[in-house]
Design a protein around this motif. Structure first.
Motif, PDB file in Angstrom:
ATOM      1  N   THR A  26      41.044  27.570  45.695  1.00 30.94           N
ATOM      2  CA  THR A  26      41.000  27.331  47.137  1.00 30.94           C
ATOM      3  C   THR A  26      40.094  28.360  47.806  1.00 30.94           C
ATOM      4  OG1 THR A  26      42.828  28.816  47.625  1.00 30.94           O
ATOM      5  CG2 THR A  26      43.398  26.536  47.157  1.00 30.94           C
ATOM      6  N   GLU A  27      39.629  28.011  48.987  1.00 30.85           N
ATOM      7  CA  GLU A  27      38.726  28.891  49.731  1.00 30.85           C
ATOM      8  C   GLU A  27      39.386  30.249  50.004  1.00 30.85           C
ATOM      9  OE1 GLU A  27      37.503  27.563  53.617  1.00 30.85           O
ATOM     10  OE2 GLU A  27      35.395  27.652  53.053  1.00 30.85           O
ATOM     11  N   GLN A  28      40.718  30.253  50.206  1.00 31.29           N
ATOM     12  CA  GLN A  28      41.413  31.510  50.495  1.00 31.29           C
ATOM     13  C   GLN A  28      41.474  32.413  49.274  1.00 31.29           C
ATOM     14  OE1 GLN A  28      41.926  28.318  52.132  1.00 31.29           O
ATOM     15  NE2 GLN A  28      44.074  28.450  51.500  1.00 31.29           N
ATOM     16  N   THR A  29      41.748  31.797  48.088  1.00 25.21           N
ATOM     17  CA  THR A  29      41.755  32.596  46.859  1.00 25.21           C
ATOM     18  C   THR A  29      40.371  33.211  46.657  1.00 25.21           C
ATOM     19  OG1 THR A  29      43.259  30.952  45.963  1.00 25.21           O
ATOM     20  CG2 THR A  29      42.387  32.572  44.426  1.00 25.21           C
ATOM     21  N   GLN A  30      39.342  32.414  46.933  1.00 24.38           N
ATOM     22  CA  GLN A  30      37.975  32.925  46.774  1.00 24.38           C
ATOM     23  C   GLN A  30      37.717  34.098  47.721  1.00 24.38           C
ATOM     24  OE1 GLN A  30      35.826  29.320  47.455  1.00 24.38           O
ATOM     25  NE2 GLN A  30      36.275  28.499  45.433  1.00 24.38           N
ATOM     26  N   LEU A  31      38.248  33.968  48.943  1.00 31.16           N
ATOM     27  CA  LEU A  31      38.045  35.022  49.940  1.00 31.16           C
ATOM     28  C   LEU A  31      38.784  36.292  49.537  1.00 31.16           C
ATOM     29  CD1 LEU A  31      36.453  34.941  52.561  1.00 31.16           C
ATOM     30  CD2 LEU A  31      38.550  34.404  53.775  1.00 31.16           C
ATOM     31  N   VAL A  32      40.036  36.150  49.102  1.00 35.84           N
ATOM     32  CA  VAL A  32      40.811  37.308  48.666  1.00 35.84           C
ATOM     33  C   VAL A  32      40.174  37.934  47.426  1.00 35.84           C
ATOM     34  CG1 VAL A  32      43.039  38.067  47.765  1.00 35.84           C
ATOM     35  CG2 VAL A  32      42.963  36.482  49.677  1.00 35.84           C
ATOM     36  N   THR A  33      39.713  37.073  46.508  1.00 34.17           N
ATOM     37  CA  THR A  33      39.023  37.565  45.316  1.00 34.17           C
ATOM     38  C   THR A  33      37.780  38.363  45.714  1.00 34.17           C
ATOM     39  OG1 THR A  33      39.792  35.646  44.063  1.00 34.17           O
ATOM     40  CG2 THR A  33      37.968  36.881  43.123  1.00 34.17           C
ATOM     41  N   SER A  34      37.044  37.861  46.713  1.00 33.81           N
ATOM     42  CA  SER A  34      35.858  38.578  47.196  1.00 33.81           C
ATOM     43  C   SER A  34      36.242  39.984  47.641  1.00 33.81           C
ATOM     44  CB  SER A  34      35.217  37.837  48.372  1.00 33.81           C
ATOM     45  OG  SER A  34      34.856  36.535  48.002  1.00 33.81           O
ATOM     46  N   MET A  35      37.315  40.088  48.419  1.00 33.44           N
ATOM     47  CA  MET A  35      37.741  41.400  48.919  1.00 33.44           C
ATOM     48  C   MET A  35      38.133  42.319  47.764  1.00 33.44           C
ATOM     49  SD  MET A  35      40.037  40.221  52.155  1.00 33.44           S
ATOM     50  CE  MET A  35      39.359  39.064  53.344  1.00 33.44           C
ATOM     51  N   LEU A  36      38.828  41.760  46.775  1.00 31.75           N
ATOM     52  CA  LEU A  36      39.263  42.571  45.636  1.00 31.75           C
ATOM     53  C   LEU A  36      38.059  43.040  44.816  1.00 31.75           C
ATOM     54  CD1 LEU A  36      42.378  40.478  44.656  1.00 31.75           C
ATOM     55  CD2 LEU A  36      42.404  42.861  45.376  1.00 31.75           C
ATOM     56  N   MET A  37      37.059  42.180  44.662  1.00 27.05           N
ATOM     57  CA  MET A  37      35.855  42.579  43.939  1.00 27.05           C
ATOM     58  C   MET A  37      35.113  43.668  44.705  1.00 27.05           C
ATOM     59  SD  MET A  37      34.320  39.075  42.269  1.00 27.05           S
ATOM     60  CE  MET A  37      33.944  38.246  43.803  1.00 27.05           C
ATOM     61  N   PHE A  38      35.108  43.540  46.033  1.00 25.96           N
ATOM     62  CA  PHE A  38      34.478  44.532  46.907  1.00 25.96           C
ATOM     63  C   PHE A  38      35.110  45.910  46.696  1.00 25.96           C
ATOM     64  CE2 PHE A  38      34.390  46.745  51.011  1.00 25.96           C
ATOM     65  CZ  PHE A  38      33.034  46.706  51.314  1.00 25.96           C
ATOM     66  N   ILE A  39      36.414  45.952  46.522  1.00 25.17           N
ATOM     67  CA  ILE A  39      37.095  47.224  46.258  1.00 25.17           C
ATOM     68  C   ILE A  39      36.709  47.748  44.876  1.00 25.17           C
ATOM     69  CG2 ILE A  39      39.345  48.347  45.937  1.00 25.17           C
ATOM     70  CD1 ILE A  39      40.487  46.299  47.946  1.00 25.17           C
ATOM     71  N   GLY A  40      36.732  46.878  43.880  1.00 23.91           N
ATOM     72  CA  GLY A  40      36.232  47.244  42.554  1.00 23.91           C
ATOM     73  C   GLY A  40      37.166  48.068  41.696  1.00 23.91           C
ATOM     74  N   ALA A  41      36.568  48.820  40.772  1.00 23.64           N
ATOM     75  CA  ALA A  41      37.320  49.546  39.753  1.00 23.64           C
ATOM     76  C   ALA A  41      37.461  51.031  40.098  1.00 23.64           C
ATOM     77  CB  ALA A  41      36.636  49.378  38.415  1.00 23.64           C
ATOM     78  N   SER A  42      37.990  51.791  39.142  1.00 24.14           N
ATOM     79  CA  SER A  42      38.135  53.234  39.335  1.00 24.14           C
ATOM     80  C   SER A  42      36.759  53.905  39.309  1.00 24.14           C
ATOM     81  CB  SER A  42      38.975  53.828  38.213  1.00 24.14           C
ATOM     82  OG  SER A  42      40.225  53.207  38.163  1.00 24.14           O
ATOM     83  N   PRO A  43      36.628  55.063  39.997  1.00 27.63           N
ATOM     84  CA  PRO A  43      35.397  55.826  39.822  1.00 27.63           C
ATOM     85  C   PRO A  43      35.361  56.381  38.396  1.00 27.63           C
ATOM     86  CG  PRO A  43      36.824  56.833  41.481  1.00 27.63           C
ATOM     87  CD  PRO A  43      37.587  55.719  40.862  1.00 27.63           C
ATOM     88  N   SER A  44      34.213  56.826  37.959  1.00 21.12           N
ATOM     89  CA  SER A  44      34.061  57.320  36.587  1.00 21.12           C
ATOM     90  C   SER A  44      34.518  56.289  35.575  1.00 21.12           C
ATOM     91  CB  SER A  44      34.847  58.620  36.371  1.00 21.12           C
ATOM     92  OG  SER A  44      34.179  59.692  36.957  1.00 21.12           O
TER      93      SER A  44
END
Ligand SMILES: [K+]
Ligand SMILES: [K+]
Lengths: 454, 454
Positions: A298-316
């Motif tokens: 759904t468009e909302q899952t895609q939007l939430v996924t976008s935000m989570l990808m924007f946050i990303g992983a740990s540094p280092s």
């Protein structure tokens, strides 16, 4: 002789940050030469320069977004070379550089130490070389184990052992470096019902994305006596990044189930729902491999996924985005400020003011960068705003999940995505500091004056 | 007697911020009673509660988003009442409260002074009452002039003088308070070729949105002798907010022309292009009146407009959003930090650290609020992501420009928009501080520990 001295002098005058950017640029150039060479590509294929460049940037930044199908474009040698580039980009130009320096017996000077420090954002000089060596050993060991398990298991899937272990080799590297490239042609969708393959992949992905210092601390803890453990404590960094990583996993898991319950999950069994969601929440951190076609969500899952990808992983780690600690510090900062306290504390430690500033600057800059990119790409393309937001977030988070539009983007948009992958991988902070001038004495102070805010 | 004392005591124990929120809530309740009453509505109309509530919140927050057509719903008395609510919400519950207190000769105590201070985010106590009185006089004068000019000019448009001056009256209030409501049924589109009406509206809008303290300082400057002027200087706030306001106008003007050049402006003459763009850039600050249907613009213009509405108008004005100074400080903060300086300076003044913190917290919170709202609304509605982003930005910026989807939103989404209008108008900072506890002695300090950021 004169020329070489001049070059050495020039190199010595670069700041660590500038050197890292230069090294990454060199890595992309080498990747272009390797992947663009005729011997790397299948017969009858001749990739245009822009596609070679895009693949190279995506590989060095271990993003996984691609304008070509890897398996249809590259021959066996080409895929080996790609794996080499992923290894180089993922585990870090600097780590390998250090290792080479150690191997050839060159004593590592302060300048080189500082270089490594900035790349992985480490704070203290001490034990840096030891840390790097430890990281490299650990990651290679993990990849070896992943390769052996997946390769052996793939004997069930492939007719020849060569094919099975070749696929296991690439899958292990792609998962551990969180590269997200695949040679199946459709990511891990063929393994959507094989929970064993998924669990191995999830383990490799998390080891790559949780942050190298965390791995080292956990390793030190596991290999110490119970007497030693009494005096050990995990660093604040390890606590914060692991907690945030876990919290994001949990949040992502729950929200995916909720948003897809009556949509993608409507006809799925309970264990399918759980595994789809677990894998999706793991992969959005930075991996980019997937067991389902995200464009079907759904468009909302895609939007939430976008935000989570924007946050990303740990540094280092091998991941991108604004990073988990940045996100955590921003949240803590807001909550503390709203409660009217001045000092920001977590786990009974006060956060250094400059770290808060960094977190805030990185987040704000990332938001501006994100918005500008979305406006530029959407003015160049006819795709829906949702998919453009998704692809831009995926590039910045060096995640590589795709709505399937990357191959259809114009060259202008591809340049934007390449820029985002580059920035996402080296980190906005590194990028920002490349413009920083060295301090010259004390700063001049103007009188302070209050101003009205929002 | 006992009961009343208890109420007074309770009221005295509220923080200024809590009182402001309570006053706004009371204002919404009164607006509901007035606009929901049968005598305010046209014959045959009986607005359901949710529509009355939405109109009231929109009116008190001077947003202008509407689920009903004002001219088709309210009778003449109803429109007068609406104008009264706009006046009340726009110029500020606190300003009017102060004025009433002064009128009835009540000496204004420290508590009440502090109350006004927080509402308009003023910093010093001194001259607060004088300032409020000055603001009210000035705004009423501006509205009167606007009413006389527009009313007289509208004699060309309407058959009766009553109608002309009634329309002039409402138009003047709607523009000055940046309310954006209209009784034409289609905003200022009927005046799209009447540049005189547009210029008057632009002037009224800017006077309302540029910030009350700016108006007062400019007035003081204009009414002083050349001898006095030598010792006068505009405050840092006035300089920063005016410069930012101007820069946003210019940016918006240029980008609108560029993005619509081969689209909405393709068949327009040069003066039409200029006036459409000038009016559009003025109205995005916070006004919400429009000379063109924004849903006809390109997706990119809509996206950029959303961002501009999100930024909003000056603090201490009739507008909403994160506010111009917040935006300016965040930009300055990032640039200074990137250049490696520690102290943030502008116009030869050092910015107070707490103000920077405020700006940063407001912006970050606003981004989170915005994203959460977009996800919630998009999960409730089938409208395109672009129009949902637009409507959410419009509500938070209390702008009121609309893609025309507000009337079709479900009640859940309407509640989200109402919440955004409320927060947008009182300001995120005020909202955040309503949770703030009073300080109790010194804070306990934990040891500091560094952490790795992005
Ligand atoms: K990736
Ligand atoms: K408005």
């Amino acid at each position: 002789m004169y020329k070489q001295n001049k070059f050495t002098e020039w190199l010595n005058n670069r700041s660590p940050v500038q050197l890292i950017i230069i090294f990454y640029a060199i890595a992309v150039t080498i990747a272009c030469l390797l992947l663009g060479a005729p011997f790397a590509q299948k017969e009858g294929i001749s990739l245009p320069f822009m596609e070679v460049l895009f693949t190279s940037v995506s590989a060095v930044s271990v993003t996984g977004l691609s304008v070509v199908s890897i398996v249809d474009t590259f021959n066996t040698l080409g895929i080996f070379l790609l794996a080499f580039v992923l290894q180089f980009g993922g585990i870090g130009v600097m780590t390998i550089g250090t290792f080479v320096w150690i191997l050839i017996g060159k004593k590592i000077g302060l300048k080189e130490r500082r270089l490594i420090m900035v790349d992985h954002n480490q704070i203290s000089f001490q034990g840096m070389v030891k840390l790097m060596r430890g990281i490299l050993r650990l990651i290679l060991l993990v990849e070896l184990v992943g390769f052996l398990i997946l390769g052996t298991y793939f004997l069930n899937y492939f007719s020849s052992w060569q094919e099975a272990y070749f696929n296991g080799f690439f899958a292990s590297i792609s998962a551990t470096t969180n590269a997200g490239f695949d040679i199946t042609g459709q990511s891990l969708v063929p393994f959507k019902d094989d929970y064993f393959v998924q669990l191995i992949n999830i383990s490799l992905i998390i080891i790559g994305a949780i942050g190298f210092p965390v791995l080292i601390e956990v390793k030190d803890y596991l290999f110490s006596t119970s007497e030693e453990r009494k005096f050990m404590r995990f660093s604040l960094f390890t606590k914060v990044t692991t907690l945030t990583y876990g919290a994001l996993l949990l949040f992502s898991f729950i929200i995916t189930i909720l948003l897809e319950w009556s949509h993608f999950f409507a006809d799925k069994k309970w264990h399918e729902i759980i595994f789809y969601s677990i894998f999706h929440s793991t992969t959005t951190r930075s991996a980019g491999l997937s067991t389902m076609d995200v464009s079907l969500l759904t468009e909302q899952t895609q939007l939430v996924t976008s935000m989570l990808m924007f946050i990303g992983a740990s540094p280092s780690s091998v991941g991108g985005g604004i990073r988990t600690t940045t996100f955590a510090l921003v949240i803590i900062f807001i909550l503390t400020f709203a409660r009217g306290k001045k000092n920001v504390t977590i786990f009974r430690r006060e956060i250094h003011e400059e770290d808060l500033f960094k977190a805030v600057v990185v987040t704000l800059m990332a938001v501006f960068l994100f918005m500008t990119s979305v406006v530029i790409v959407s003015s160049l393309e006819n795709y829906s705003l949702g998919s453009i937001i998704f692809e831009v977030s995926s590039a910045f988070g060096t995640t590589g999940l795709s709505m399937g539009i990357t191959a259809g983007l114009s060259e202008g948009s591809q340049i934007v995505l390449m820029f985002l992958m580059f920035i996402g991988r080296i980190g906005l902070l590194t990028f920002l500091f490349s413009f920083k001038k060295e301090k010259k004495g004390g700063e001049f102070h103007y009188p302070k004056e209050r101003i009205i805010i929002g």
